[in-house]
Design a protein around this motif. Sequence first.
Motif, PDB file in Angstrom:
ATOM      1  N   ARG A   1      -5.383  -1.916   8.221  1.00  0.00           N
ATOM      2  CA  ARG A   1      -4.995  -3.011   9.266  1.00  0.00           C
ATOM      3  C   ARG A   1      -5.687  -4.297   9.157  1.00  0.00           C
ATOM      4  NH1 ARG A   1      -2.799  -1.064  14.499  1.00  0.00           N
ATOM      5  NH2 ARG A   1      -3.345  -3.269  14.918  1.00  0.00           N
ATOM      6  N   SER A   2      -7.160  -4.250   8.880  1.00  0.00           N
ATOM      7  CA  SER A   2      -7.723  -5.529   8.720  1.00  0.00           C
ATOM      8  C   SER A   2      -7.271  -6.047   7.470  1.00  0.00           C
ATOM      9  CB  SER A   2      -9.057  -5.312   8.841  1.00  0.00           C
ATOM     10  OG  SER A   2      -9.559  -4.482   7.598  1.00  0.00           O
ATOM     11  N   ALA A   3      -6.605  -5.799   6.368  1.00  0.00           N
ATOM     12  CA  ALA A   3      -6.446  -6.094   5.279  1.00  0.00           C
ATOM     13  C   ALA A   3      -5.188  -7.175   5.434  1.00  0.00           C
ATOM     14  CB  ALA A   3      -6.323  -5.323   4.174  1.00  0.00           C
ATOM     15  N   SER A   4      -5.126  -8.301   6.052  1.00  0.00           N
ATOM     16  CA  SER A   4      -3.855  -8.980   6.290  1.00  0.00           C
ATOM     17  C   SER A   4      -3.042  -9.138   5.188  1.00  0.00           C
ATOM     18  CB  SER A   4      -4.011 -10.189   7.117  1.00  0.00           C
ATOM     19  OG  SER A   4      -5.095 -10.897   6.234  1.00  0.00           O
ATOM     20  N   ALA A   5      -3.549  -9.383   4.044  1.00  0.00           N
ATOM     21  CA  ALA A   5      -2.601  -9.558   2.777  1.00  0.00           C
ATOM     22  C   ALA A   5      -1.563  -8.230   2.564  1.00  0.00           C
ATOM     23  CB  ALA A   5      -3.551  -9.784   1.535  1.00  0.00           C
ATOM     24  N   ILE A   6      -1.967  -6.994   3.063  1.00  0.00           N
ATOM     25  CA  ILE A   6      -0.911  -6.082   2.676  1.00  0.00           C
ATOM     26  C   ILE A   6       0.284  -6.257   3.876  1.00  0.00           C
ATOM     27  CG2 ILE A   6      -0.629  -3.608   3.034  1.00  0.00           C
ATOM     28  CD1 ILE A   6      -3.488  -3.314   2.543  1.00  0.00           C
ATOM     29  N   THR A   7       1.403  -6.206   3.125  1.00  0.00           N
ATOM     30  CA  THR A   7       2.425  -6.653   4.090  1.00  0.00           C
ATOM     31  C   THR A   7       3.367  -5.572   4.188  1.00  0.00           C
ATOM     32  OG1 THR A   7       3.809  -7.134   1.989  1.00  0.00           O
ATOM     33  CG2 THR A   7       2.545  -8.953   3.404  1.00  0.00           C
ATOM     34  N   ARG A   8       3.407  -4.586   3.323  1.00  0.00           N
ATOM     35  CA  ARG A   8       4.298  -3.272   3.505  1.00  0.00           C
ATOM     36  C   ARG A   8       3.356  -1.874   3.131  1.00  0.00           C
ATOM     37  NH1 ARG A   8       6.781  -6.634   0.517  1.00  0.00           N
ATOM     38  NH2 ARG A   8       7.257  -5.437  -1.306  1.00  0.00           N
ATOM     39  N   LEU A   9       3.588  -1.211   3.864  1.00  0.00           N
ATOM     40  CA  LEU A   9       3.090   0.312   3.639  1.00  0.00           C
ATOM     41  C   LEU A   9       3.947   1.385   3.230  1.00  0.00           C
ATOM     42  CD1 LEU A   9      -0.146   1.547   4.869  1.00  0.00           C
ATOM     43  CD2 LEU A   9       1.533   2.900   5.172  1.00  0.00           C
ATOM     44  N   VAL A  10       3.980   2.247   2.484  1.00  0.00           N
ATOM     45  CA  VAL A  10       4.930   3.482   2.311  1.00  0.00           C
ATOM     46  C   VAL A  10       4.075   4.717   2.605  1.00  0.00           C
ATOM     47  CG1 VAL A  10       6.402   4.784   0.952  1.00  0.00           C
ATOM     48  CG2 VAL A  10       6.467   2.433   1.000  1.00  0.00           C
ATOM     49  N   TYR A  11       4.189   5.282   3.572  1.00  0.00           N
ATOM     50  CA  TYR A  11       3.311   6.539   3.784  1.00  0.00           C
ATOM     51  C   TYR A  11       4.066   7.801   3.508  1.00  0.00           C
ATOM     52  CZ  TYR A  11      -0.056   9.339   6.647  1.00  0.00           C
ATOM     53  OH  TYR A  11      -1.137  10.011   6.891  1.00  0.00           O
ATOM     54  N   VAL A  12       3.546   8.566   2.780  1.00  0.00           N
ATOM     55  CA  VAL A  12       4.300   9.870   2.169  1.00  0.00           C
ATOM     56  C   VAL A  12       3.281  11.124   2.905  1.00  0.00           C
ATOM     57  CG1 VAL A  12       4.821  11.294   0.264  1.00  0.00           C
ATOM     58  CG2 VAL A  12       4.931   8.870   0.283  1.00  0.00           C
TER      59      VAL A  12
ATOM     60  N   VAL B   1       8.517  10.530   4.272  1.00  0.00           N
ATOM     61  CA  VAL B   1       8.362   9.178   3.794  1.00  0.00           C
ATOM     62  C   VAL B   1       8.903   8.124   4.791  1.00  0.00           C
ATOM     63  CG1 VAL B   1       8.425   7.667   1.852  1.00  0.00           C
ATOM     64  CG2 VAL B   1       8.729   9.960   1.486  1.00  0.00           C
ATOM     65  N   ILE B   2       7.709   7.350   5.278  1.00  0.00           N
ATOM     66  CA  ILE B   2       8.204   6.338   6.149  1.00  0.00           C
ATOM     67  C   ILE B   2       7.766   4.873   5.744  1.00  0.00           C
ATOM     68  CG2 ILE B   2       7.948   5.160   8.374  1.00  0.00           C
ATOM     69  CD1 ILE B   2       7.119   7.732   9.663  1.00  0.00           C
ATOM     70  N   LEU B   3       8.606   3.911   5.540  1.00  0.00           N
ATOM     71  CA  LEU B   3       8.142   2.352   5.197  1.00  0.00           C
ATOM     72  C   LEU B   3       7.872   1.731   6.344  1.00  0.00           C
ATOM     73  CD1 LEU B   3       8.250  -0.189   3.309  1.00  0.00           C
ATOM     74  CD2 LEU B   3      10.572  -0.366   4.041  1.00  0.00           C
ATOM     75  N   PHE B   4       6.640   1.165   6.301  1.00  0.00           N
ATOM     76  CA  PHE B   4       6.047   0.348   7.438  1.00  0.00           C
ATOM     77  C   PHE B   4       5.985  -1.057   6.961  1.00  0.00           C
ATOM     78  CE2 PHE B   4       4.575   4.644   8.492  1.00  0.00           C
ATOM     79  CZ  PHE B   4       4.427   4.640  10.003  1.00  0.00           C
ATOM     80  N   GLU B   5       6.148  -2.130   7.931  1.00  0.00           N
ATOM     81  CA  GLU B   5       6.251  -3.457   7.458  1.00  0.00           C
ATOM     82  C   GLU B   5       5.192  -4.011   8.502  1.00  0.00           C
ATOM     83  OE1 GLU B   5       9.867  -5.298   7.138  1.00  0.00           O
ATOM     84  OE2 GLU B   5      10.295  -4.509   5.217  1.00  0.00           O
TER      85      GLU B   5
ATOM     86  N   ALA C   1       0.741  -1.354   0.038  1.00  0.00           N
ATOM     87  CA  ALA C   1       0.124  -0.005  -0.018  1.00  0.00           C
ATOM     88  C   ALA C   1       0.778   1.333   0.044  1.00  0.00           C
ATOM     89  CB  ALA C   1      -0.845   0.153   1.177  1.00  0.00           C
ATOM     90  N   ILE C   2       0.671   2.165  -0.870  1.00  0.00           N
ATOM     91  CA  ILE C   2       1.321   3.567  -0.873  1.00  0.00           C
ATOM     92  C   ILE C   2       0.094   4.567  -0.504  1.00  0.00           C
ATOM     93  CG2 ILE C   2       2.574   5.027  -2.192  1.00  0.00           C
ATOM     94  CD1 ILE C   2       3.731   2.531  -1.935  1.00  0.00           C
ATOM     95  N   VAL C   3       0.315   5.349   0.446  1.00  0.00           N
ATOM     96  CA  VAL C   3      -0.620   6.352   0.847  1.00  0.00           C
ATOM     97  C   VAL C   3       0.052   7.801   0.610  1.00  0.00           C
ATOM     98  CG1 VAL C   3      -2.068   4.831   2.249  1.00  0.00           C
ATOM     99  CG2 VAL C   3      -0.174   6.247   3.216  1.00  0.00           C
ATOM    100  N   ASP C   4      -0.630   8.772   0.153  1.00  0.00           N
ATOM    101  CA  ASP C   4      -0.183  10.008   0.072  1.00  0.00           C
ATOM    102  C   ASP C   4      -1.354  10.876   0.325  1.00  0.00           C
ATOM    103  OD1 ASP C   4       1.336  12.550  -0.344  1.00  0.00           O
ATOM    104  OD2 ASP C   4       1.354  12.054  -2.578  1.00  0.00           O
ATOM    105  N   PRO C   5      -1.819  11.199   1.565  1.00  0.00           N
ATOM    106  CA  PRO C   5      -3.002  11.766   1.978  1.00  0.00           C
ATOM    107  C   PRO C   5      -2.847  13.325   1.735  1.00  0.00           C
ATOM    108  CG  PRO C   5      -2.316  10.926   3.888  1.00  0.00           C
ATOM    109  CD  PRO C   5      -1.075  10.374   2.656  1.00  0.00           C
ATOM    110  N   PRO C   6      -4.004  13.983   1.999  1.00  0.00           N
ATOM    111  CA  PRO C   6      -4.279  15.411   2.187  1.00  0.00           C
ATOM    112  C   PRO C   6      -3.495  15.755   3.454  1.00  0.00           C
ATOM    113  CG  PRO C   6      -6.215  14.469   1.560  1.00  0.00           C
ATOM    114  CD  PRO C   6      -5.390  13.381   1.934  1.00  0.00           C
ATOM    115  N   ARG C   7      -3.359  17.038   3.876  1.00  0.00           N
ATOM    116  CA  ARG C   7      -2.551  17.590   4.964  1.00  0.00           C
ATOM    117  C   ARG C   7      -3.158  16.918   6.327  1.00  0.00           C
ATOM    118  NH1 ARG C   7      -3.348  21.905   8.465  1.00  0.00           N
ATOM    119  NH2 ARG C   7      -1.336  23.022   8.888  1.00  0.00           N
ATOM    120  N   ALA C   8      -4.350  16.842   6.350  1.00  0.00           N
ATOM    121  CA  ALA C   8      -5.009  16.103   7.581  1.00  0.00           C
ATOM    122  C   ALA C   8      -4.927  14.791   7.953  1.00  0.00           C
ATOM    123  CB  ALA C   8      -6.411  16.408   7.466  1.00  0.00           C
ATOM    124  N   GLY C   9      -4.138  14.151   6.765  1.00  0.00           N
ATOM    125  CA  GLY C   9      -3.650  12.495   7.116  1.00  0.00           C
ATOM    126  C   GLY C   9      -4.831  11.898   6.766  1.00  0.00           C
TER     127      GLY C   9
END
Length: 628
Positions: free
Chosen positions: A526-537, A584-588, A508-516
């Motif tokens: 969180r509930s989508a257990s198939a997602i193994t990594r997430l990059v938050y911009v 930018v943060i990589l979450f696993e 998953a890649i997320v680049d949300p508006p200012r408010a997050g």
Amino acid sequence: MENQENAIELQSNVVDTEESKEDKQSEPLEKQQNNEKAPIESESKTVAGAGAEKGQQYAYLDRNEFTSEIYKIEVKNMGYFGVGEFKKLLKNTLKLDMTKIKSPTRKEFAFVCFRTKADQQRALDTLNGYKWKGKILKAFEAKASADPLHKRRAEDEANNSGQPKRRKTAVEATCPLAALPYEDQLKTKTDEMSSLLKKYTQELRKVNPEAKPHLDKFQFEGVIPSTTINGYRNKNEFTVGKNNNGEIVVGFRLGSYSDGSVEVAEIQELPHLPDAAKWAAESFQRLVRQSKFLPFNPVGNVGHFRQLMVRYSNSAHELMLVAGVYSSNLSETEQHELKEELKTFYEQQVDPDSPYKCSSLYYQDVKHREAGQMVNPVEHLLGSTHITDTIQGLQFRISPLAFFQINTEGANVLYQKAIDLAAPTKDSTVLDICCGTGTIALSFAKHCKKVLGVEIVPDAIKDAEFNAEANGIKNCKFFTGNADDFIKSMVHEALYDQEVGKKGDLIAIVDPPRAGLHNRSIAAIRSASAITRLVYVSCNPHIAKRNFIELARPESKQYKGEPFYPKTALAVDMFPHTSHTELVILFEREARRDAKADADPEANESPNSISEADSKETESTGLYTHLP
């Protein structure tokens, strides 16, 4: 995203204030610049001796845009509550036609506004004595909030010490770091990000003690410098107003409406603006000065020319202008005349010898929005309907209201770093949440099997689909809608296409508006257990820190699924001369407990762990900074 880095945007004068003295506090300049009004006390607490200003504090109620402030109620004895659940009660359960809710944090009361007297009375009859969450609610009429500009002026008058305040210059207000050498700017931002991440990890250790071994290996790789330091902004929103000498100016506000300031300063000395944007502001300024139509004045909502949005493509040398006009006091005939004036002015190209010209011209009706209205509509007047820019070697069509990173060359660096952190393979499916015009999705496309993107703005999705086709990219699919509702569907589609017996890789890649991100989106991820990594911009890490904590909380009724722990963070200086930074943060994903038993506890030990930070010194270039 881009709202936070526009140093001084057009300030709305819609009154949106709490009425409790306990909530009166000074807002930081950054919030004032992003149109978040400081709380205002009720009428009974107005500064004494303010004279005529006190009467002017409620003059705005005579204008029909602010009827909701007239028909307002206060609801008390609510106990601890969330604004979201209270809104559901009002709109879904009780079917009350409210326009907005104003609730101070950690208080047991709220203000609710309505458009009509009948709606207000129905709410009072329904809510007074209503039992909710074990509490008997009390509801009664509430007084309108004072106009923040006139209230602040009254306070200044009452507290006047005889010494006039020193006015900020445009450079000081919009580029607070401009006086520093660029190396020192990077050092300042590296220190700020290090401090923020240190506070985040300390808070997470308390929230989730099991995060400790992951945080001990969490690394901050510092701030990546911008390849372009001056003239990098490809989008600017200028205000039309008057300077301290009463001259009509197209530039930036020097303060906020709630701070008692409507003064506008010229922008020719600002280092982060390209010459094309400066030319656009100067040419529009000439138009306004010679026009019979007046510049907009938020004091009284009079005048017409309100703002100018400028988008510039350095690669294609295309210049889009969007003239924002306040039309509430214009007849249809006058609006038509003003539009024709705009077209005629720019058809003649203004300056025949100028290297710049308007290639796309829009008219935007900028006034008080109706209930449920998300954006002010635009109308194409002249030239092309879009401009085109290039990121990661791909061509992107940009419509007037679409989001596009304001530092094009910086976006090249930002997206490449996101790709490097995510490390997709040809078996990976990427979910681009808040995908905008598809810039991140299309940049990832050649590195993975498929990209699925979702965005709430329909025009942005049209641009994304056009951009995919124009670049010959066939492994991207885009959805229009709220990310909260589409994340699970996107996950199901990704898993449905997965080859039987072959382990998938969902990122998953997320680049949300200012408010997050909304907490519902975090819960869906969180509930989508198939997602193994997430990059938050994040364009505003201070606000996004709430999301960072939610991703890594222990599993609960609200946040099902194993936590995501931060592994690597870096920042990209997308906004030189300003205080803003893109993080930018990589979450696993934390492995399931039954899979942990066989893991080697020392397998992932790093010689450069965060716990060794005390013996390391932060470098201004920001390479591998470690946090305690």
